[in-house]
Design an enzyme around this catalytic site. Structure first.
Site, PDB file in Angstrom:
ATOM      1  N   HIS A 147       0.846  -1.201   0.000  1.00  0.00           N
ATOM      2  CA  HIS A 147       0.000   0.000   0.000  1.00  0.00           C
ATOM      3  C   HIS A 147       0.874   1.241   0.000  1.00  0.00           C
ATOM      4  O   HIS A 147       1.848   1.302   0.733  1.00  0.00           O
ATOM      5  CB  HIS A 147      -0.889   0.032   1.251  1.00  0.00           C
ATOM      6  N   LYS A 167      -1.780  -8.296  -4.002  1.00  0.00           N
ATOM      7  CA  LYS A 167      -2.675  -7.137  -3.859  1.00  0.00           C
ATOM      8  C   LYS A 167      -1.854  -5.848  -3.768  1.00  0.00           C
ATOM      9  O   LYS A 167      -0.866  -5.790  -3.030  1.00  0.00           O
ATOM     10  CB  LYS A 167      -3.527  -7.286  -2.596  1.00  0.00           C
TER      11      LYS A 167
END
EC number: 4.2.1.10
Length: 252
Positions: free
Chosen positions: A143, A170
């Site tokens: 992230h 992800k």
């Protein structure tokens, strides 16, 4: 491309699956929020353990996990401690982070763990192997709440996760412009078409990036995050609206 099956849910085929995050501070709130979440329309429950105050008490953490498992036995449970450096609520040492994830794996209560790519290569590889030995799937994540790197770098990170045997790579990035959203979508499509042999999850955050949360089936993201109550990241929309849009795009 292979799919990932967790309980009865097949990730990587059809419309993107909806993940919701539960962010309760104590066991009483875990219980009350679990009951509220039970009525919502979603596919995967993510427990954001970094919001849990009594983190040093592993028994308390696992008691909370047990409540979630018993309240929603049919939902895949994703155990996530989001580090402070990647937008989470608490900072803990790498050793404590790995130990916490191993405790979750050992508990038999969780179906998936979130493991941050930049935890340290050796620790990541060992934890993936440990999870797989216990039939727990790994969502490997990265992230950046400040910027969106070039498409080549996005793809490189996703490919690194794949090389570390993540079940689902992800990445979530903050756009500084609309073109950053296109960069994320371009990278997703290129990854999907040229390199991915398993499902991936990608998103561009904030209001600017909302389109990326809806268009996963077009560009190659297998899941998206929605909000039941409070959003766990900027740009999330309500699960009901999300399901409606995903269904429209799927059936078009």
């Amino acid at each position: 491309m292979k799919t990932v099956t967790v309980k009865d849910l097949v990730i990587g085929t059809g419309a993107p699956k909806i993940i919701v995050s539960l962010m309760a501070k104590d066991i009483a709130r875990v219980k009350s929020e679990a009951l509220a979440y039970r009525e919502a329309d979603f596919d995967i429950l993510e427990w954001r353990v970094d919001h849990y105050a009594d983190l040093s008490n592993v028994e308390s953490v696992m008691a909370a996990a047990k409540i979630l498992r018993e309240t929603m036995p049919e939902k895949p449970l994703l155990f996530t401690f989001r580090s402070a450096k990647e937008g989470g609520e608490q900072a803990i040492s790498t050793e404590a982070y790995i130990a916490l994830n191993r405790a979750a794996i050992d508990s038999g209560l969780v179906d998936m763990i979130d493991l941050e790519l930049f935890t340290g290569d050796d620790q990541v590889k060992e934890t993936v192997a440990y999870a797989h030995a216990h039939d727990v799937k790994v969502v490997m994540s990265n992230h950046d709440f400040h910027k969106t790197p070039e498409a080549e770098e996005i793809i490189a990170r996703l490919r690194k996760m794949q090389s570390f045997d993540a079940d689902i790579p992800k990445i979530a990035l903050m756009p500084q412009s609309t073109s950053d959203v296109l960069t994320l979508l371009t990278a997703t499509l290129e990854m999907q078409e040229q390199y991915a042999d398993r499902p991936i999850i990608t998103m561009s955050m904030a209001k600017t990036g909302v389109i990326s949360r809806l268009a996963g089936e077009v560009f190659g993201s297998a899941a998206t995050f929605g909000a039941v109550k409070k959003a766990s990241a900027p740009g999330q929309i309500s699960v009901n609206d999300l399901r409606t849009v995903l269904t429209i795009l799927h059936q078009a």
